[in-house]
Scaffold this active site. Sequence first.
Site, PDB file in Angstrom:
ATOM      1  CE  LYS A 214      -1.287   1.863   3.492  1.00  0.00           C
ATOM      2  NZ  LYS A 214      -1.800   3.362   3.595  1.00  0.00           N
ATOM      3  CB  SER A 236      -2.488   4.528  -0.901  1.00  0.00           C
ATOM      4  OG  SER A 236      -3.120   5.315   0.334  1.00  0.00           O
ATOM      5  CG  HIS A 238       0.174   7.097   4.926  1.00  0.00           C
ATOM      6  ND1 HIS A 238       0.480   5.473   5.296  1.00  0.00           N
ATOM      7  CD2 HIS A 238      -0.252   7.114   5.977  1.00  0.00           C
ATOM      8  CE1 HIS A 238      -0.174   4.943   6.214  1.00  0.00           C
ATOM      9  NE2 HIS A 238       0.021   6.322   7.063  1.00  0.00           N
ATOM     10  CG  ASP A 269      -5.903   4.828   0.194  1.00  0.00           C
ATOM     11  OD1 ASP A 269      -5.538   5.137  -1.027  1.00  0.00           O
ATOM     12  OD2 ASP A 269      -5.834   4.406   1.146  1.00  0.00           O
ATOM     13  N   GLY A 270      -8.503   7.263  -1.069  1.00  0.00           N
ATOM     14  CA  GLY A 270      -7.965   8.632  -1.827  1.00  0.00           C
ATOM     15  C   GLY A 270      -9.349   9.498  -2.041  1.00  0.00           C
ATOM     16  N   GLY A 271      -9.938   9.705  -1.083  1.00  0.00           N
ATOM     17  CA  GLY A 271     -11.151  10.558  -0.763  1.00  0.00           C
ATOM     18  C   GLY A 271     -12.252  10.271  -0.920  1.00  0.00           C
ATOM     19  CB  VAL A 272     -13.914   6.535  -1.938  1.00  0.00           C
ATOM     20  CG1 VAL A 272     -14.961   5.968  -1.794  1.00  0.00           C
ATOM     21  CG2 VAL A 272     -12.992   6.827  -3.119  1.00  0.00           C
ATOM     22  NE  ARG A 293      -8.497  12.408   6.204  1.00  0.00           N
ATOM     23  CZ  ARG A 293      -7.809  11.965   5.445  1.00  0.00           C
ATOM     24  NH1 ARG A 293      -8.182  11.054   4.580  1.00  0.00           N
ATOM     25  NH2 ARG A 293      -6.801  12.691   6.160  1.00  0.00           N
TER      26      ARG A 293
END
Length: 350
Positions: A214, A236, A238, A269-272, A293
């Site tokens: 990751k 990602s 992070h 991932d990131g901002g979904v 988050r």
Amino acid sequence: MPATLVSIRERARVLLDGICHVCPACDGRRCPTGVPGMGGTGTGASFRNNVTALAAWQVNMRVLHDRKDQDLGLRLFGQKLAFPILGAAVAGARVNFQGRLGEEELARAFVLGAAEAGSLSLTGDGPLPELMDAGLKAIKAAGGRGIPVIKPREDGEIVSLIRRAEDAGAVAVGIDVDAAGLVNMTRAGQLVEPKTVEQIAGIAAATSLPLILKGIMTVADAEAAVAGGAAAIVVSNHGGRALDHTPGTAAVLPEIAAAVGDKITVLADGGVRSGVDVLKMLALGARAVLVGRPLAIAAIGGGAAGVRLQLEALADDLAVAMRLTGCGDLGDIGPGILARTKLNMQNSKI
């Protein structure tokens, strides 16, 4: 009265006072804290870039078709999943959430909530042994339906932790290679370091579990992961918490997926924040996405039940988005459903 996502978010807002505003739009613009906390590192640009990179893509609506029933199911790491949405590795409750939720409580919420929804969650690692312990305990309680993610420690220590993951029955194991520079580890006297292809190959050969790397943000690193024998990568940064001023993941995902997507499983991932965001990531080349988050807020406000509700809401939203773009199953999702904007036309290669 049964809990709803509205009531869960309201409870989380109270519990996270001073840490997270639980904003209607979780885009990093009003975060009261950075790292530790829920925000991004430095200026928070990397966190915000994740959200804006996804927003730069639009979707083409199609409603004259025969794809009336949506099948979101897939197989990943030998497991049948109800939908391509997984829980990201969120840990460090004592530090990031100021102890307002226990580490075991946090891990159980993510792992058991995801399992109850028909999916999987990753768990985290850190300078305190309780982080890894809590994740492995939750995974074992869920019958192995979870994936522990290990910091890029010394190779022998990683293999030792992989043995514990095997004992817990985990379906796969990960290394968040983007944590190679995290100061909370070095300040605690624990080595984290970048890894070479040879090191990755040695770790991959030491276990029969699929190895996930990751924190991949370039084609070069993706190709190195393939050469090292990793089973999957997560595109990602992070969550914007490792290095300031990196691109958003949706900006680099298409090139990475085009380069290695047929050789390795590509996750992102990131901002979904919605099912439409999931659809965009899949269309850009991801096999499945990780969500952090929003699930952390659901876990804090509603425990495992909150995580399950949040995942199911995202899956329902994805099903609607698929129907309105002419997609009956995940195999129908591709670049053709996306509309380029002026912001990304020059840089996109899809």
